[in-house]
Design a protein around this motif. Structure first.
Motif, mmCIF file in Angstrom:
data_model
loop_
_atom_site.group_PDB
_atom_site.id
_atom_site.type_symbol
_atom_site.label_atom_id
_atom_site.label_comp_id
_atom_site.label_asym_id
_atom_site.label_seq_id
_atom_site.Cartn_x
_atom_site.Cartn_y
_atom_site.Cartn_z
ATOM 1 N N PRO A 191 44.605 55.056 34.582
ATOM 2 C CA PRO A 191 45.442 54.207 33.720
ATOM 3 C C PRO A 191 46.514 53.480 34.526
ATOM 4 O O PRO A 191 47.075 54.034 35.474
ATOM 5 N N ASN A 192 46.761 52.229 34.179
ATOM 6 C CA ASN A 192 47.805 51.407 34.811
ATOM 7 C C ASN A 192 47.728 51.402 36.338
ATOM 8 O O ASN A 192 48.702 51.700 37.031
ATOM 9 N N PRO A 193 46.573 51.075 36.902
ATOM 10 C CA PRO A 193 46.425 51.103 38.359
ATOM 11 C C PRO A 193 47.134 49.939 39.051
ATOM 12 O O PRO A 193 47.359 48.884 38.468
ATOM 13 N N ASN A 194 47.479 50.179 40.321
ATOM 14 C CA ASN A 194 48.028 49.128 41.182
ATOM 15 C C ASN A 194 46.886 48.503 41.976
ATOM 16 O O ASN A 194 46.165 49.212 42.679
ATOM 17 N N TYR A 195 46.743 47.180 41.882
ATOM 18 C CA TYR A 195 45.641 46.490 42.551
ATOM 19 C C TYR A 195 46.142 45.564 43.657
ATOM 20 O O TYR A 195 47.128 44.842 43.477
ATOM 21 N N ILE A 196 45.420 45.572 44.775
ATOM 22 C CA ILE A 196 45.590 44.569 45.834
ATOM 23 C C ILE A 196 44.192 44.005 46.095
ATOM 24 O O ILE A 196 43.306 44.722 46.584
ATOM 25 N N ILE A 197 43.992 42.746 45.729
ATOM 26 C CA ILE A 197 42.694 42.093 45.895
ATOM 27 C C ILE A 197 42.850 40.993 46.932
ATOM 28 O O ILE A 197 43.558 40.009 46.712
ATOM 29 N N MET A 198 42.220 41.170 48.061
ATOM 30 C CA MET A 198 42.393 40.223 49.162
ATOM 31 C C MET A 198 41.047 39.725 49.655
ATOM 32 O O MET A 198 40.008 40.342 49.407
ATOM 33 N N GLY A 199 41.067 38.590 50.349
ATOM 34 C CA GLY A 199 39.824 38.148 50.946
ATOM 35 C C GLY A 199 39.736 36.666 51.204
ATOM 36 O O GLY A 199 40.655 35.900 50.913
ATOM 37 N N ASP A 200 38.602 36.308 51.781
ATOM 38 C CA ASP A 200 38.188 34.914 51.894
ATOM 39 C C ASP A 200 37.251 34.683 50.714
ATOM 40 O O ASP A 200 36.099 35.101 50.727
ATOM 41 N N PHE A 201 37.786 34.033 49.679
ATOM 42 C CA PHE A 201 37.037 33.849 48.451
ATOM 43 C C PHE A 201 36.168 32.590 48.488
ATOM 44 O O PHE A 201 35.411 32.335 47.550
ATOM 45 N N ASN A 202 36.283 31.807 49.557
ATOM 46 C CA ASN A 202 35.569 30.534 49.663
ATOM 47 C C ASN A 202 35.817 29.635 48.455
ATOM 48 O O ASN A 202 34.998 28.776 48.114
ATOM 49 N N ASP A 203 36.915 29.861 47.802
ATOM 50 C CA ASP A 203 37.385 29.077 46.664
ATOM 51 C C ASP A 203 38.908 29.119 46.658
ATOM 52 O O ASP A 203 39.500 30.133 47.066
ATOM 53 N N GLY A 204 39.515 28.070 46.148
ATOM 54 C CA GLY A 204 40.962 28.000 46.080
ATOM 55 C C GLY A 204 41.514 28.708 44.853
ATOM 56 O O GLY A 204 40.770 29.143 43.968
ATOM 57 N N PRO A 205 42.856 28.797 44.758
ATOM 58 C CA PRO A 205 43.507 29.502 43.644
ATOM 59 C C PRO A 205 43.189 28.924 42.265
ATOM 60 O O PRO A 205 43.270 29.647 41.274
ATOM 61 N N LYS A 206 42.842 27.641 42.184
ATOM 62 C CA LYS A 206 42.577 26.997 40.890
ATOM 63 C C LYS A 206 41.096 26.980 40.513
ATOM 64 O O LYS A 206 40.715 26.391 39.505
ATOM 65 N N SER A 207 40.253 27.605 41.310
ATOM 66 C CA SER A 207 38.799 27.529 41.121
ATOM 67 C C SER A 207 38.344 28.361 39.923
ATOM 68 O O SER A 207 39.044 29.261 39.435
#
Length: 311
Positions: A191-207
Motif C-alpha cells: 500500500p502507498n508505495p514509493n516509485y522511481i521510474i527512470m529510463g530512456d523512454f524513446n519518447d518525450g514527456p508529452k508523448s
C-alpha cells in the motif's frame, strides 16, 4: 542531498563476439574496429561522469544510477572497477534481456545507502505489425530500501523510433501498459508505495506513452520542464529531445520524518561532455559518429534528480 541518476551509456559492449546476439560491429574485426583500448577509454570516461553527477550540491556520488545499453554483466563489473568508481561502495543489479543486439538495462547502487530486497526483469511482450515477436529490452524492477525507506525502482529502455515514430508508437505504449499493469499488481501487496521510474523512454514527456503512466494519477514527472529549444538529453539533426527521464510518485512531495523529499531535477550536461566546436557544438560528445570513432562519452547526457532526507 541524495542523488538519483539515469545514464544511457551508448553501446557499452565488450570486445568479445557473442554468437547469440548482433554485436559483431563492436569487435576488433567489426566495422567499428572496437578494440580493448577503446573499450577501456570509454569505461574510464563513463565512470568519471557517473561519479560527478549531482556533486554540485552534494558531497556524495549518486546513490542510484540506472543504466541502459550495457551488453552484459561483465561490462557493468568493468565499469565499477575503473579508477573513478572502484573506491565507491557500489554494487549492481543486472539481467540479460532478449534484445536482439544484446543490450540491457541495469541499476548501480551505493551499498551504504541502498539495500536490495527483491529484483526481477519484467518482460515486454510486443508483436510487430507483421505478426512477428519484437525482442526488446526487459524493464528492470528493484525493490529496496533507500536510507531505510522502501522504494520501488524501475529502469526502462523502451523500443526505439528507428523504424519511424508513427509506426513504432504502439510499441512504447505497450511497454507503458506493461509497467502500469505490474504496478497495479504490486499495490495489492504494497500500500502507498514509493516509485522511481527512470529510463530512456524513446519518447518525450508529452508523448502518448508517457501519458499512459501519467494518466494513472500516481506520478509526478519533474523532467517535464527540462526540455527547451536549447537544452535536452540528446540531440538529433540539431533538435533536442528528452527521452531520458526520471518519474516519481507523489509520495516524494512530502516532508515527513524518515522519508525523502524531492528537491530538483536536471540534465547533467557539463561542458566536458559536449562537442566543443563545429555545427554540433554543445551536443553530446559521442563515441562514434556512424562508423567513425571520435572517442567521446555517450550520445546521451545523464539526467538526475535529488532528494532531501527528512531527519
Amino acid at each position: 542531498m541524495v542523488t538519483i541518476a539515469f545514464y544511457n551509456l551508448e553501446n557499452l559492449f565488450d570486445t568479445i563476439d557473442d554468437p547469440t546476439t548482433l554485436d559483431d560491429d563492436f569487435t576488433p574485426k567489426g566495422v567499428k574496429r572496437w578494440t580493448n583500448n577503446r573499450y577501456k577509454k570509454k569505461l574510464f570516461k563513463l565512470s568519471s561522469t557517473m561519479s560527478q553527477i549531482g556533486t554540485h550540491n552534494s558531497e556524495d556520488p549518486p546513490v542510484l544510477v540506472g543504466i541502459a545499453e550495457v551488453e552484459n554483466e561483465t561490462v557493468v563489473i568493468d565499469l565499477l572497477n575503473t579508477a573513478n568508481t572502484e573506491n565507491i561502495n557500489y554494487a549492481y543489479v543486472h539481467y540479460d534481456s532478449p534484445d536482439e543486439r544484446g543490450i540491457d538495462t541495469g541499476l548501480i547502487y551505493h551499498k551504504d545507502h541502498f539495500t536490495v530486497i527483491h529484483s526481477e526483469p519484467i518482460h515486454v511482450h510486443i508483436i510487430n505489425t507483421n505478426g512477428e515477436k519484437d525482442y526488446t529490452r526487459d524493464i528492470l524492477y528493484v525493490h529496496g530500501k533507500l536510507n531505510g525507506e522502501e522504494v520501488h525502482v524501475f529502469v526502462n529502455h523502451w523500443p526505439s523510433k528507428r523504424d519511424g515514430k508513427i509506426s513504432t508508437d504502439y510499441k512504447r505504449i505497450e511497454a507503458a501498459k506493461v509497467l502500469v499493469n505490474f504496478i497495479e499488481k504490486l499495490e495489492e501487496k504494497h500500500p502507498n508505495p514509493n516509485y522511481i521510474i527512470m529510463g530512456d523512454f524513446n519518447d518525450g514527456p508529452k508523448s502518448d506513452s508517457i501519458k499512459v503512466l501519467m494518466d494513472t494519477n500516481k506520478f509526478y514527472n519533474p523532467s517535464d520542464h527540462l526540455l527547451t529549444f536549447e537544452k535536452g538529453s540528446a540531440s538529433y539533426k540539431r533538435k533536442w529531445s528528452l527521452f531520458d527521464q526520471i518519474i516519481i510518485s507523489h509520495s516524494f512531495l512530502n516532508y515527513e520524518k524518515g522519508t525523502h523529499s524531492f528537491v530538483e531535477a536536471n540534465i547533467f550536461d557539463e561542458h566536458f561532455l559536449t562537442e566543443f566546436d563545429g555545427k554540433f557544438k554543445g551536443t553530446p560528445f559521442r563515441t562514434y559518429v556512424g562508423r567513425k570513432y571520435v572517442g567521446g562519452y555517450s550520445d546521451h547526457f545523464p539526467v538526475f534528480l535529488q532528494f532531501k532526507y527528512n531527519e
